[in-house]
Design a protein around this motif. Structure first.
Motif, short mmCIF file in Angstrom:
data_model
loop_
_atom_site.label_atom_id
_atom_site.label_comp_id
_atom_site.label_asym_id
_atom_site.label_seq_id
_atom_site.Cartn_x
_atom_site.Cartn_y
_atom_site.Cartn_z
N PRO A 61 -3.09 -0.64 -4.39
CA PRO A 61 -2.70 -0.45 -5.79
C PRO A 61 -3.89 -0.27 -6.74
O PRO A 61 -3.75 0.37 -7.77
CB PRO A 61 -1.93 -1.73 -6.12
N ASP A 62 -5.07 -0.81 -6.39
CA ASP A 62 -6.23 -0.63 -7.28
C ASP A 62 -6.92 0.71 -7.02
O ASP A 62 -7.96 0.99 -7.59
CB ASP A 62 -7.21 -1.79 -7.14
N GLY A 63 -6.33 1.53 -6.15
CA GLY A 63 -6.88 2.86 -5.91
C GLY A 63 -7.79 2.93 -4.69
O GLY A 63 -8.15 4.01 -4.25
N SER A 77 5.36 3.99 1.71
CA SER A 77 4.71 2.73 1.41
C SER A 77 4.58 1.92 2.69
O SER A 77 5.09 2.30 3.74
CB SER A 77 5.52 1.94 0.39
N GLY A 78 3.88 0.80 2.58
CA GLY A 78 3.73 -0.11 3.70
C GLY A 78 3.24 -1.45 3.18
O GLY A 78 2.95 -1.58 1.99
N VAL A 79 3.18 -2.43 4.07
CA VAL A 79 2.66 -3.74 3.64
C VAL A 79 1.68 -4.26 4.70
O VAL A 79 1.96 -4.21 5.90
CB VAL A 79 3.81 -4.75 3.39
N VAL A 80 0.53 -4.72 4.23
CA VAL A 80 -0.46 -5.26 5.14
C VAL A 80 0.03 -6.63 5.59
O VAL A 80 0.38 -7.48 4.77
CB VAL A 80 -1.84 -5.40 4.47
N ALA A 81 0.08 -6.85 6.92
CA ALA A 81 0.68 -8.08 7.44
C ALA A 81 -0.30 -8.93 8.25
O ALA A 81 0.09 -9.92 8.85
CB ALA A 81 1.91 -7.75 8.28
N SER A 82 -1.58 -8.54 8.27
CA SER A 82 -2.57 -9.39 8.93
C SER A 82 -3.94 -9.11 8.33
O SER A 82 -4.18 -8.03 7.77
CB SER A 82 -2.60 -9.13 10.44
N ALA A 83 -4.84 -10.08 8.45
CA ALA A 83 -6.16 -9.96 7.84
C ALA A 83 -6.94 -8.79 8.43
O ALA A 83 -7.79 -8.20 7.77
CB ALA A 83 -6.94 -11.26 8.01
N VAL A 98 0.82 -1.21 0.00
CA VAL A 98 0.00 0.00 0.00
C VAL A 98 0.86 1.26 0.00
O VAL A 98 2.03 1.23 0.40
CB VAL A 98 -0.92 0.03 1.24
N ALA A 99 0.27 2.36 -0.47
CA ALA A 99 0.90 3.67 -0.32
C ALA A 99 0.33 4.30 0.93
O ALA A 99 -0.85 4.15 1.22
CB ALA A 99 0.62 4.54 -1.54
N LEU A 100 1.17 4.97 1.70
CA LEU A 100 0.71 5.68 2.89
C LEU A 100 0.93 7.17 2.67
O LEU A 100 2.06 7.61 2.42
CB LEU A 100 1.50 5.22 4.13
#
Lengths: 408, 328
Positions: free
Chosen positions: B94-96, B66-72, B54-56
């Protein structure tokens, strides 16, 4: 702006030192050995393309001939595609040389301006043309190898972003200014631009757009992304709210560029260049694959192949620290079907473009968009002077920027 | 500008130091078939990771990372410097798709931070792996929204390998990064998050990532919303750098350094003022600066073997390293 400071503090602290401070000698050895191993492994895939890659020799500086860029052999083996901006300033004859030493005299037959490609016509030798039959584009994460006229590939990397247009006029424009403060469903219109599809469709201030082309939009970025998939000339259904009721209209998208929230230009430009020499022309292409290859500026223009050795496109530019661009096979096939500009037309068009740019440049707001990167001077002598000036200026600016950042 | 000369000196020392360990290239690539296998793994990881990268955007400061989702349930790993000074960020997929993210804690010394998506999940996420086992030669994949979110492209994929582990919890790869990539994920070939993009140096090989293990070590404090530490690009000044607790005196001819004063773990291990330390984990130590460089590559909690001479007789000691700021 901590984000950039952090990145650049690192850069300043480490400038001038060895590549990676604190790297142990055994680590350096592992990495070097791995690089050699890797290139040995991919070498067979690039084998075929080696015979279709040539050095393009000419004198662009007045200091004698040298290989300025690579070329890709096409057609019946007497045509070569190469990077136009690298040879546009050629004074005197152009020659191509194959890896086997075979040499041919070359003349510029035509120029494909948007792609920054020149079509050379050869006399005196024939080389093996690339096979243009594979038009399926490589996917994200696939390896791409940039061939060189000698045995060792010029570079290797993966597909970072699949083929897309970098041309501003290919970006769709609806023509609404949106309210960043609006919360809740949809996006609220603050104003409608003149001569826009939005105006024609009857949208006005206060309307709340709920969906675009069937896609719900609840923020500015969602709105931009919803439009990003479409090109100018396409018609989209817009669903919006007005006076409590829901309305549907169809709007046509027009040509215009939009600016997105990006990092401030100065710092980014500095980072772009870190560790690299960039291509003169490195943006605005109608279709390119983005890769993480570390292409040298003078290694552009040659063929790029996949792991099966199939031709995947022409290496067109080193764009920055993280990006090199490849024009995919499909775009090359289509391009060869078009008639190019004559060299004279191309030079004239460049001169005109530059004039327009200067006029636009005076009117355009500062710091919104990165500067346009297509600038190839028209006459050889002017070209050299201009380039030297630009380089001097750039160095000066760089130093000023560095000093200013030191003050922050 | 922060002490460029010091850094130079350190680096030169690093390159000259020590005995060579065994050279083992990890996961050798000997043929085109090996490269094909690698390609399959990269494509699989990139394809899956795309949805979670994701973009932050911090509207308050205008910073974009940026960042990364690491849990549901929407826990996002990122770099501390991306979220420093803000309480809320816009999280853009990324899909907006755009959602709100609440900024939790951050450790600036490790350049790691947490953001939690406020809306309920489930969100597409990538699992965390381990960063400590990573060594030079390990293949990795970096992603991030380079130069900021761009709706006309997916977050660019970069492939490379670890070129150096350390200092501390950090590591260096040749996956080229640029502004906007900060906080983005570094994956191993199994698609596990092993690092977070942090900073770059001039060289193309000099791209620094915070190791993902830092999150494990600091998890409770991060979740609790604590912000601590100091952003320090020079590893020799990082508060959390691993130390033994020795003040070094002058170097000794032929290798080794005199111990001037002792506290903390070194004192506990029985090292005394006046001892001469000759080796660290078998590597000959030239002087105090050299010793610091060798230690910078370790992590707090590591146990190191010290070889020395006391009153003309050789001795050995094992020291458990501590964070500089935890020395008493």
């Amino acid at each position: 702006m901590l984000l950039q400071t952090a990145l650049l503090t690192g850069a300043f602290a480490q400038r001038g030192g060895p590549e990676v401070p604190l790297m142990r000698p055994e680590e350096a050895e592992v990495v070097q050995r791995q690089t050699i191993e890797f290139f040995d492994a991919i070498r067979p895939a690039a084998q075929q393309a080696v015979a279709s890659t040539v050095w393009v020799w000419t004198d662009t500086t007045g200091r004698g001939k040298r290989p300025v860029v690579f070329g890709t052999v096409v057609g019946d083996g007497t045509k070569v595609l190469t990077k136009w901006s690298e040879i546009a300033m050629a004074r005197g004859p152009i020659q191509v040389v194959g890896g086997d030493g075979k040499t041919a005299k070359a003349t510029v037959e035509g120029v494909y301006q948007d792609e920054d490609l020149a079509l050379l016509s050869l006399e005196g030798a024939r080389y093996r043309p690339v096979d243009l039959s594979q038009v399926e584009a490589p996917k994200i994460g696939n390896f791409l190898i940039a061939a060189s006229p000698d045995d060792t590939p010029a570079s290797v990397g993966v597909v970072a972003v699949e083929a897309r247009s970098l041309r501003e006029k290919d970006q769709a424009f609806l023509g609404v200014r949106l309210d960043p403060e609006h919360s809740g469903t949809g996006v609220r219109i603050l104003g409608v631009e003149e001569e826009s599809g939005a105006l024609e469709a009857g949208l006005k201030e206060g309307d709340v757009i709920l969906s675009v082309g069937g896609r719900a939009v609840n923020s500015l970025i969602e709105m931009r992304t919803a439009l990003a998939g479409f090109g100018p000339g396409e018609r989209l259904e817009i669903r919006f709210q007005r006076d409590g009721g829901e309305v549907k209209v169809e709007a046509e998208l027009k040509e215009k560029s939009e600016s997105y929230p990006q990092l401030p230009g100065g710092r980014l430009r500095q980072m772009e260049k870190m560790g690299t020499t960039l291509s003169l022309v490195r943006g605005g292409f109608p279709s390119v694959i983005q890769t993480d290859m570390q292409l040298e500026r003078d290694h552009c223009g040659g063929p790029v192949v996949d792991l099966d050795g199939k031709f995947a496109g022409v290496a067109i530019a080193r764009a920055d620290r993280t990006r090199s661009f490849i024009i995919p096979t499909k775009a090359i096939v289509e391009l060869l079907d078009r008639s190019p500009l004559t060299p004279q037309e191309a030079q004239d068009a460049l001169a005109q473009q530059r004039e327009e740019r200067q006029q636009v440049g005076q009117a355009a707001p500062q710091g919104q968009q990165p500067p346009k990167q297509r600038m190839i001077p028209a006459k050889p002598k002017q070209a050299e002077n201009l380039r030297r000036h630009l380089e001097d200026m750039e160095r000066l600016m760089e130093r000023m920027r560095a000093e200013m950042e030191g003050l922050e | 500008m922060k002490q460029p000369r010091f850094f130079h000196g350190v680096a030169a020392v690093a390159l000259l130091s020590g005995l060579m360990g065994p050279v083992l290239a990890r996961e050798p690539v000997g043929s085109i078939e090996d490269v094909r296998k690698l390609e399959k793994q990269i494509a699989a990881v990139a394809g899956k990771a795309m949805k979670s990268t994701v973009a932050l955007i911090a509207e308050a400061t205008g910073a974009s990372g940026s960042g990364v989702v690491a849990s549901a349930d929407g826990m996002i790993l990122t770099a501390a410097h991306v979220i420093e000074g803000v309480e809320e960020v816009q999280v853009v997929f990324p899909d907006g798709k755009q959602v709100k993210g609440k900024v939790l804690g951050a450790n600036l010394s490790k350049d790691i931070g947490l953001v939690k998506i406020e809306d309920e999940g489930p969100w597409p996420f990538m699992e965390r792996g381990e960063s400590k086992p990573l060594k030079a030669g390990d293949w990795v994949i970096a992603m991030g929204h380079s130069t900021g979110f761009d709706p006309s492209r997916t977050p660019p994929v970069r492939f490379g390998r670890v070129v150096s582990d350390g200092p501390g919890n950090f590591m260096t790869t040749d996956c080229t990064l640029i502004g906007g990539d900060s906080g983005g994920p570094l994956f191993d070939l199994d698609g596990k998050v092993v690092g977070i993009n942090s900073s770059i140096g001039e060289a193309l090989k000099n791209n620094n990532h915070a190791g993902v293990d830092g999150f494990k070590d600091d998890w409770d404090r991060l979740i609790a919303g604590e912000v601590w530490g100091e952003l320090e690009m020079n590893p020799m000044r990082n508060q959390e750098r691993p130390v033994m607790g020795i003040n070094f005196g002058p170097a000794v001819r032929g290798g080794g350094v005199i111990v001037a004063a002792v506290r903390g773990p070194a004192a506990k291990a029985g090292i005394r003022p006046g001892d001469v330390i000759r080796t660290l984990d078998g590597t000959v130590v030239r002087d105090g600066g050299n010793m610091q460089v060798l230690l910078a590559k370790k992590q707090a909690g590591d146990r190191v073997k010290v070889g020395g001479v006391r009153s003309g007789k050789p001795f050995e000691a094992e020291v458990e390293l501590k964070q500089m700021n935890q020395l008493r």
